[in-house]
Design an enzyme around this catalytic site. Structure first.
Site, PDB file in Angstrom:
ATOM      1  N   GLU A   1      -3.330 -34.266  11.827  1.00 38.00           N
ATOM      2  CA  GLU A   1      -2.828 -35.533  11.562  1.00 38.00           C
ATOM      3  C   GLU A   1      -4.124 -36.738  11.598  1.00 38.00           C
ATOM      4  O   GLU A   1      -3.855 -37.634  11.245  1.00 38.00           O
ATOM      5  CB  GLU A   1      -1.813 -36.002  12.305  1.00 38.00           C
TER       6      GLU A   1
ATOM      7  N   ASN B   1      -8.435 -33.048  13.541  1.00 33.40           N
ATOM      8  CA  ASN B   1      -7.848 -32.490  15.108  1.00 33.40           C
ATOM      9  C   ASN B   1      -7.317 -31.404  15.050  1.00 33.40           C
ATOM     10  O   ASN B   1      -6.932 -30.850  13.745  1.00 33.40           O
ATOM     11  CB  ASN B   1      -7.229 -33.499  15.736  1.00 33.40           C
TER      12      ASN B   1
ATOM     13  N   CYS C   1      -3.995 -30.617  15.158  1.00 29.55           N
ATOM     14  CA  CYS C   1      -2.934 -30.481  14.293  1.00 29.55           C
ATOM     15  C   CYS C   1      -3.151 -31.191  12.989  1.00 29.55           C
ATOM     16  O   CYS C   1      -1.992 -31.221  12.203  1.00 29.55           O
ATOM     17  CB  CYS C   1      -1.895 -31.185  15.121  1.00 29.55           C
TER      18      CYS C   1
END
Length: 782
Positions: free
Chosen positions: A290, A286, A288
């Site tokens: 994570e 995704n 970011c």
């Protein structure tokens, strides 16, 4: 021009006048009707909505009542902060996804595959979701194609298309988010790393980018070995060998200079993934990073606020309320599992494939925020072994509670449809990181969710709750926060937990704070990485976390941070050197520095240096670099024609560079700024390197000084300025023929111009009203 939204007084009063928190709530998450009129004025109304909507999918009226009360306790007082899409989308009459992000596959290496992915991106953005995409499937630049183009423009050339789609589709209360990744062995990886290096940072501006780094590359870098870049097409194959450090050094330099690309340790991701079977293999992350995800996989996120589970704050008896925290973790797993059911019932997915994958995997991500505040409330200093020991024990408990609850849900509701007990128990995280008794429960009862735990950045959610974001330490006691999604663009923030301590203890000055109020730039980067690694060992997905660094840190220190993160088992690492690009958070110290200007330190009595001679279109330039124990401190330039206007400009360049060096500007930054500035006549050096201008000569000299070499880098070789390849004897002293020709010219009174040929470096003569070179045929008039 953005018009500042008026915040209702009722909302401001609830947040005690805190403009940032009030605006995050009212502008981003408060429910509105289809006409845009607000229906919620305080968080209590939002909490009731969340509890009502997520309990509505329980099977009986009795269960709905029970879980309404439990979910209301969970979300109240910001104990649990659901992902932003859940806060905004639950109960919203609009077509809005409750999942923060998705990964979309490029199904084939073709224009159809590329534009199909772009179309699916647009639809996902229209529902409020973010996107991750991996471009490794696309052929590299120069690869053959069977259309009018003959050769491909390459995988990197389509990044701008994906970025523009992201920037074009509007989303209320947030900016569209995109992650683009590439494999470290893709032939376009070097171009990928440099894609955002345009001076104005406008290329691919609506995307985060990361390289999927494997153990193969890291091990090759360690031994200073070779690394193969390759791509296998349907009817062609491309292979190219480079030095591993060519890829690695470029990655490190760009991370240092502009905070991108990020680095995803892909071998660690795959090794400890829980979904590498039955079509759930992860392909990208995704925005970011994570959540490593399969094609059409989703981010279903919510964050437990650890700062809310401390009893006796700021006292010697302060401790974690483990009983309440366990309850919150277990309720959070069920809450997020209900988000999946709710989204399926209400058809809240942009694409059918996303709905099918969510139902098949039932992937949830119980995340965390407020860790930095929790440690301060416990009077534990973030960058200590005591903190690491406490966090290791805490997250081991959290892991066991979360997985045990997923087993309970499987027993009550059934395992996720793609669950295969034999294969799942062989997944790295399950096999190596879960206690044997939990593995036995999974084997017997099943598992409701393919993944359970993650650590998102929790930017807006943490701001809403007034706590540190994710697992980050306190960023600064006070700072400037920027926002692109709120109608007010800047906020002066004084960290809430610090204010609480000062009020409780009767302290009026931040200078009197105890040392456990350590801030991001005071923490040694190694300790910051160790904290991330400890937590990663208990998280089945990944961690979005940024190592904040002072402006003065060197690229070599960034490299050490990256290697440590890889060796300790982190799945990714991101650094932000303050000032390397426009950031969301700016410390008061750095803001003051920018307002008042840097103050250079005085010149030392004695400096030691080296002088480099280079050919330029303006004649020979002599660059002297002087240094002390801290590195280069001054640069002097001398052109062959002293006293000229050109010499005045050269002296000015040297003075300004010296001023910057003594003010603490890293010399690598100066090299980066001056490199490849072009003049009208690039000049070839004796080793074949082309110097593009006097500033470029200064950059090359300073780079040589930093590396301790005596030759400029052999860049821009091959064809000369006019497309003529350099002769072999240009790297040698004058041949006998050249010596004889020079003698004849002087004997016959040929007028030598005093300038040197930019192509071969020999003297130019006046002939036919123009300066010409009789050695290589160059003419200024052509």
């Amino acid at each position: 021009m953005t018009v500042t939204v008026d915040i209702p007084q009722q909302t401001l009063d609830w947040f005690a006048g805190d403009q940032l928190r009030a605006r995050v709530f009212f502008e981003k998450y408060a429910l509105r009707d289809l006409d845009g009129s607000p229906l919620e004025m305080t968080p209590e109304q939002m909490w009731e909505r969340l509890a009502r909507e997520m309990s509505s999918v329980e099977e009986t009226e009795e269960l709905r009542r029970i879980w309404y009360d439990r979910f209301l306790w969970l979300v109240s007082d910001f104990r649990f902060i659901p992902g932003g899409r859940i806060l905004y989308g639950a109960g919203n009459p609009r077509k809005i996804t409750l999942f923060n992000c998705y990964v979309l596959p490029i199904k084939e290496d073709s224009l159809e595959g590329i534009f199909e992915c772009a179309k699916e991106m647009a639809r996902t953005y229209s529902y409020g979701g973010g996107v991750g995409v991996d471009i490794s499937v696309l052929r590299p630049a120069g690869a053959p194609v069977r259309n009018a183009a003959r050769t491909s423009t390459g995988a990197v050339s389509f990044m701008e298309l994906f970025s523009l789609v992201t920037g074009t589709i509007g989303q209320h209360g947030r900016r569209g988010a995109l992650m683009i990744t590439i494999a470290d062995d893709h032939p376009d990886v070097l171009a990928f790393i440099d894609i955002k290096n345009d001076p104005e940072r406008r290329r691919v501006r609506y995307a985060n980018i990361s390289v999927r780094v494997t153990d193969d590359l890291m091990e090759s870098v360690q031994r200073d070995g070779k690394f193969e870049l390759s791509f296998q097409g349907d009817y062609f194959e491309i292979r190219r060998t480079v030095k591993a450090r060519e890829v690695w050094d470029k990655l490190i330099h760009n991370a240092w200079s502009s905070a991108e690309p990020g680095c995803i340790f892909w071998s660690n991701v795959k090794r400890y993934s829980t979904s590498e079977y039955n079509g759930m293999n992860v392909i990208s992350t995704n925005p970011c990073a994570e959540e490593p995800l399969p094609g059409y996989g989703n981010c279903n996120l919510g964050n437990v606020n650890l700062a809310q589970f401390v009893q006796g704050e700021f006292t010697p008896d302060a401790q974690i309320d483990y009983e309440a925290l366990e309850k919150a973790i277990r309720y959070a797993v069920r809450f997020l599992d209900n988000v999946i059911t709710y989204s399926i019932i209400h058809d809240r997915f942009p694409l059918t494939q996303q709905k099918e994958m969510a139902a098949a995997e039932r992937r949830v991500g119980v995340g965390f925020t407020g860790l930095g505040d929790m440690l301060a409330l416990l009077s534990v200093k973030y960058d200590t072994d005591d903190a690491l020991e406490l966090i290791d024990d805490l997250f081991h408990r959290i892991k066991c509670w979360a997985y045990d609850e997923s087993v309970n849900l499987a027993k009550e509701r059934g395992s996720f449809p793609k669950f295969d007990p034999e294969k799942h128990l062989q997944m790295g995280f399950i096999k190596e990181r879960l206690p044997k008794e939990l593995q036995a429960r999974i084997a017997k009862e099943g598992l409701r969710n393919v993944c359970v735990l993650t650590v998102p950045p929790v930017g807006s959610g943490a701001a809403l709750a007034g706590v540190t974001s994710g697992i980050e330490p306190i960023f600064a006691l006070s700072y400037t926060r920027r926002s692109e999604s709120l109608s007010q663009s800047e906020f002066q923030v004084f960290h809430p937990v610090v204010a609480r301590y000062m009020k409780k203890m009767g302290i009026s000055s931040a200078d009197d704070l105890p040392d456990f109020f350590v801030t991001a730039h005071q923490i040694a980067p190694e300790m910051r990485v160790r904290m991330q690694a400890v937590i990663q060992s208990h998280i089945d997905q990944s961690i979005s976390s940024t190592v904040n660094l002072p402006n003065t840190i060197s690229p070599q220190e960034v490299e050490r941070i990256y290697f440590l993160a890889w060796k300790l088992g982190c799945k990714g690492i991101t650094v932000y050197r303050e000032g390397s690009r426009e950031g969301v958070l700016i410390t008061e110290e750095y803001a003051q520095q920018r307002r008042t200007g840097l103050r250079p330190k005085p010149r030392a009595l004695m400096l030691v240096g080296k002088t480099y001679k280079m050919k330029t279109e303006m004649g020979n330039v002599y660059v002297t670099v002087n240094a002390d124990d801290e590195g280069p401190q001054e640069v002097f330039l001398q052109l062959a024609k002293s006293g000229s206007s050109a010499m005045a400009f050269a002296e000015a360049i040297g003075r300004l560079i010296s001023l910057a060096l003594r003010s603490g500007v890293a010399p690598e930054v100066i090299v980066d700024q001056l490199s490849e500035i072009k003049s009208s006549l690039p000049t070839r050096q004796e080793n074949g390197t082309v110097v593009l201008s006097v500033p470029d000569a200064v950059a090359k000299a300073l780079a040589m000084f930093l590396k301790g070499t005596s030759q400029p880098p052999r860049g821009l070789q091959g064809n000369g300025p006019s497309g003529i390849s350099p002769q072999n004897d240009q790297q040698s002293p004058l041949s006998p023929i050249r010596q004889e020709l020079t003698h004849l010219l002087h004997a016959h009174g040929a007028k030598v111009s005093g300038e040197l040929c930019p192509r071969c470096g020999e003297p130019l003569i006046y002939s036919g009203g123009c300066e010409n070179c009789l050695f290589c045929g160059y003419s200024r008039c052509q």
